[in-house]
Write a protein that holds these residues in place. Structure first.
Motif, PDB file in Angstrom:
ATOM      1  N   LYS A   1       0.501  -1.456  -0.286  1.00  0.00           N
ATOM      2  CA  LYS A   1       0.171   0.294  -0.210  1.00  0.00           C
ATOM      3  C   LYS A   1       0.932   1.334   0.240  1.00  0.00           C
ATOM      4  CE  LYS A   1      -4.003  -1.618   2.372  1.00  0.00           C
ATOM      5  NZ  LYS A   1      -4.707  -2.201   3.302  1.00  0.00           N
ATOM      6  N   ALA A   2       0.867   2.165  -1.024  1.00  0.00           N
ATOM      7  CA  ALA A   2       0.988   3.276  -0.849  1.00  0.00           C
ATOM      8  C   ALA A   2       0.685   4.568  -0.004  1.00  0.00           C
ATOM      9  CB  ALA A   2       1.059   3.769  -2.402  1.00  0.00           C
ATOM     10  N   VAL A   3       1.417   4.464   0.980  1.00  0.00           N
ATOM     11  CA  VAL A   3       0.309   5.871   2.079  1.00  0.00           C
ATOM     12  C   VAL A   3       0.510   6.737   2.462  1.00  0.00           C
ATOM     13  CG1 VAL A   3       0.247   5.692   4.608  1.00  0.00           C
ATOM     14  CG2 VAL A   3      -0.317   3.865   3.425  1.00  0.00           C
ATOM     15  N   LYS A   4       0.650   7.996   2.102  1.00  0.00           N
ATOM     16  CA  LYS A   4       0.960   9.822   3.223  1.00  0.00           C
ATOM     17  C   LYS A   4       0.854   9.745   3.977  1.00  0.00           C
ATOM     18  CE  LYS A   4       0.469  13.060  -0.578  1.00  0.00           C
ATOM     19  NZ  LYS A   4      -0.142  13.880  -1.957  1.00  0.00           N
ATOM     20  N   LEU A   5       2.126  10.130   4.951  1.00  0.00           N
ATOM     21  CA  LEU A   5       1.640  10.656   5.497  1.00  0.00           C
ATOM     22  C   LEU A   5       1.763  11.667   6.640  1.00  0.00           C
ATOM     23  CD1 LEU A   5       5.431   9.239   6.928  1.00  0.00           C
ATOM     24  CD2 LEU A   5       3.790   7.940   6.400  1.00  0.00           C
ATOM     25  N   LYS A   6       1.265  11.947   7.458  1.00  0.00           N
ATOM     26  CA  LYS A   6       0.619  13.692   7.572  1.00  0.00           C
ATOM     27  C   LYS A   6       1.827  14.533   7.269  1.00  0.00           C
ATOM     28  CE  LYS A   6      -1.547  12.159  12.428  1.00  0.00           C
ATOM     29  NZ  LYS A   6      -1.496  12.304  14.083  1.00  0.00           N
ATOM     30  N   ASP A   7       2.725  14.381   7.362  1.00  0.00           N
ATOM     31  CA  ASP A   7       3.576  15.268   6.510  1.00  0.00           C
ATOM     32  C   ASP A   7       3.551  15.720   4.902  1.00  0.00           C
ATOM     33  OD1 ASP A   7       5.056  13.775   6.276  1.00  0.00           O
ATOM     34  OD2 ASP A   7       6.927  14.247   7.160  1.00  0.00           O
ATOM     35  N   ASP A   8       2.780  14.743   4.228  1.00  0.00           N
ATOM     36  CA  ASP A   8       2.230  14.567   2.696  1.00  0.00           C
ATOM     37  C   ASP A   8       3.808  13.390   2.364  1.00  0.00           C
ATOM     38  OD1 ASP A   8       0.370  15.929   2.658  1.00  0.00           O
ATOM     39  OD2 ASP A   8       1.083  17.722   1.801  1.00  0.00           O
ATOM     40  N   ARG A   9       4.581  13.318   2.945  1.00  0.00           N
ATOM     41  CA  ARG A   9       5.502  12.533   2.699  1.00  0.00           C
ATOM     42  C   ARG A   9       4.933  10.669   2.099  1.00  0.00           C
ATOM     43  NH1 ARG A   9      10.946  12.175   5.870  1.00  0.00           N
ATOM     44  NH2 ARG A   9       9.837  12.625   7.555  1.00  0.00           N
ATOM     45  N   GLU A  10       5.136  10.144   1.106  1.00  0.00           N
ATOM     46  CA  GLU A  10       5.031   8.806   1.257  1.00  0.00           C
ATOM     47  C   GLU A  10       6.179   7.504   1.112  1.00  0.00           C
ATOM     48  OE1 GLU A  10       3.017   8.406  -2.792  1.00  0.00           O
ATOM     49  OE2 GLU A  10       2.030  10.026  -2.627  1.00  0.00           O
ATOM     50  N   VAL A  11       4.854   6.573   1.819  1.00  0.00           N
ATOM     51  CA  VAL A  11       5.848   6.053   1.773  1.00  0.00           C
ATOM     52  C   VAL A  11       5.179   4.721   1.206  1.00  0.00           C
ATOM     53  CG1 VAL A  11       7.215   6.402   4.190  1.00  0.00           C
ATOM     54  CG2 VAL A  11       4.798   4.961   3.993  1.00  0.00           C
ATOM     55  N   LEU A  12       5.588   3.437   0.894  1.00  0.00           N
ATOM     56  CA  LEU A  12       4.910   1.921   0.671  1.00  0.00           C
ATOM     57  C   LEU A  12       5.253   1.338   1.786  1.00  0.00           C
ATOM     58  CD1 LEU A  12       4.214   0.312  -1.835  1.00  0.00           C
ATOM     59  CD2 LEU A  12       5.870  -0.487  -1.967  1.00  0.00           C
ATOM     60  N   ILE A  13       3.981   0.585   2.134  1.00  0.00           N
ATOM     61  CA  ILE A  13       3.613  -0.273   2.884  1.00  0.00           C
ATOM     62  C   ILE A  13       3.444  -2.015   2.257  1.00  0.00           C
ATOM     63  CG2 ILE A  13       3.108  -1.656   5.048  1.00  0.00           C
ATOM     64  CD1 ILE A  13       2.389   1.506   5.823  1.00  0.00           C
ATOM     65  N   ARG A  14       4.537  -2.943   3.023  1.00  0.00           N
ATOM     66  CA  ARG A  14       4.357  -4.617   1.843  1.00  0.00           C
ATOM     67  C   ARG A  14       5.350  -4.751   3.119  1.00  0.00           C
ATOM     68  NH1 ARG A  14       9.117  -5.673   0.467  1.00  0.00           N
ATOM     69  NH2 ARG A  14      10.935  -4.394  -0.405  1.00  0.00           N
ATOM     70  N   GLU A  15       4.890  -6.360   2.631  1.00  0.00           N
ATOM     71  CA  GLU A  15       5.788  -8.048   3.355  1.00  0.00           C
ATOM     72  C   GLU A  15       6.671  -7.475   3.267  1.00  0.00           C
ATOM     73  OE1 GLU A  15       2.287 -10.265   2.319  1.00  0.00           O
ATOM     74  OE2 GLU A  15       1.344 -10.262   3.995  1.00  0.00           O
ATOM     75  N   MET A  16       7.224  -7.451   4.801  1.00  0.00           N
ATOM     76  CA  MET A  16       9.313  -8.401   4.131  1.00  0.00           C
ATOM     77  C   MET A  16       8.966  -9.349   3.304  1.00  0.00           C
ATOM     78  SD  MET A  16      11.556  -9.248   7.929  1.00  0.00           S
ATOM     79  CE  MET A  16      12.153  -7.283   8.409  1.00  0.00           C
ATOM     80  N   ARG A  17      10.629  -9.622   2.562  1.00  0.00           N
ATOM     81  CA  ARG A  17      10.456 -11.033   1.485  1.00  0.00           C
ATOM     82  C   ARG A  17      12.095 -11.021   1.795  1.00  0.00           C
ATOM     83  NH1 ARG A  17       9.580  -6.239  -3.554  1.00  0.00           N
ATOM     84  NH2 ARG A  17       7.508  -6.476  -3.191  1.00  0.00           N
ATOM     85  N   ARG A  18      12.896 -12.040   1.235  1.00  0.00           N
ATOM     86  CA  ARG A  18      14.049 -12.678   0.936  1.00  0.00           C
ATOM     87  C   ARG A  18      14.553 -10.912   0.773  1.00  0.00           C
ATOM     88  NH1 ARG A  18      17.758 -15.955   2.174  1.00  0.00           N
ATOM     89  NH2 ARG A  18      16.236 -16.504   4.442  1.00  0.00           N
ATOM     90  N   GLY A  19      14.967 -10.553  -0.486  1.00  0.00           N
ATOM     91  CA  GLY A  19      15.609  -9.584  -0.776  1.00  0.00           C
ATOM     92  C   GLY A  19      15.727  -8.667   0.204  1.00  0.00           C
TER      93      GLY A  19
END
Ligand SMILES: CC(C)(COP(=O)(O)OP(=O)(O)OC[C@H]1O[C@@H](n2cnc3c(N)ncnc32)[C@H](O)[C@@H]1OP(=O)(O)O)[C@@H](O)C(=O)NCCC(=O)NCCS
Length: 194
Positions: A3-21
């Motif tokens: 999921k792409a998520v916009k934080l309170k300060d408008d920065r964006e992060v991508l939340i996803r499951e951890m993987r081997r890589g």
């Protein structure tokens, strides 16, 4: 999930499951933490074998782990650890750590919310969090999310510096957590996901 998520300060992060890589990124994330943050970790995540084990636990199904990515860097790590033991199969233990530059932007709340969603899919009914007494922000966020302090075990654990610390255990059942999260959503406190 991703999921792409916009934080309170408008920065964006991508939340996803951890993987081997994620091994190198995860090692870099833990290496970037301040000495103070690292002190209260349960495991010494500067060690490659520890981070490798965390990824193996995802692969074996004994833990669900999420990362938040900004650019090409991990900026948060959240886990729900599942007990393989029969008597505790309904309990998940939550752990969260957010990079300092990303705190107080709602990312911890959002990561916790995503873990609650995954917890219900894993038939978890109750979530516990454990922290050392100096972790005040942790007590604050989990209290706000509806957890209650259950027990304090004085001088029960040692931080990574070798100093004994009180262990605080907080818990909440998942159904009650959903009610709290609904309040967040209603208050517009739930961050925008796209
Ligand atoms: C605890 C932690 C995960 C919180 O993450 P975060 O992304 O800053 O949390 P949020 O922005 O979603 O904060 C939600 C609420 O928690 C409370 N809170 C969070 N940090 C706080 C702090 N330092 N002091 C007081 N309250 C705090 C506030 O009520 C906050 O809402 P507000 O910002 O609207 O006032 C983060 O501080 C962290 O990684 N700490 C070190 C590791 C740790 O202690 N992990 C938890 C133990 S498993």
């Amino acid at each position: 999930m991703q999921k792409a998520v916009k934080l309170k300060d408008d920065r964006e992060v991508l939340i996803r499951e951890m993987r081997r890589g994620d091994l190198a990124g995860s090692l870099a994330f833990f290496a970037s933490l301040s000495e103070e943050d690292r002190t209260y970790l349960r495991r010494d995540t500067k060690k490659r074998e520890v981070v490798e084990r965390r990824i193996r636990e995802v692969e074996s199904g004994s833990a669900i782990r999420l990362v938040a990515i900004a650019g090409d860097r991990i900026v948060a790590d959240g886990s729900l650890e599942l007990s393989g033991e029969e008597w505790k199969k309904h309990v998940g233990e939550l752990r969260l750590i957010i990079a300092r530059a990303y705190r107080r932007r709602g990312l911890g709340t959002r990561m916790a919310g995503e873990l609650f969603l995954l917890a219900s899919g894993a038939k978890v009914e109750e979530i516990v969090v454990k922290m050392m007494r100096p972790q005040k922000a942790a007590r604050s966020i989990f209290r706000k999310l509806g957890f209650r302090q259950e027990v304090v075990l004085p001088d029960y654990v040692k931080d990574l510096g070798g100093t004994k610390q009180d262990l605080i255990v907080m818990r909440c059942d998942l159904e009650a957590l959903w009610c709290e999260m609904e309040d967040f959503v209603a208050a517009g406190d739930w961050l925008r996901a796209r």
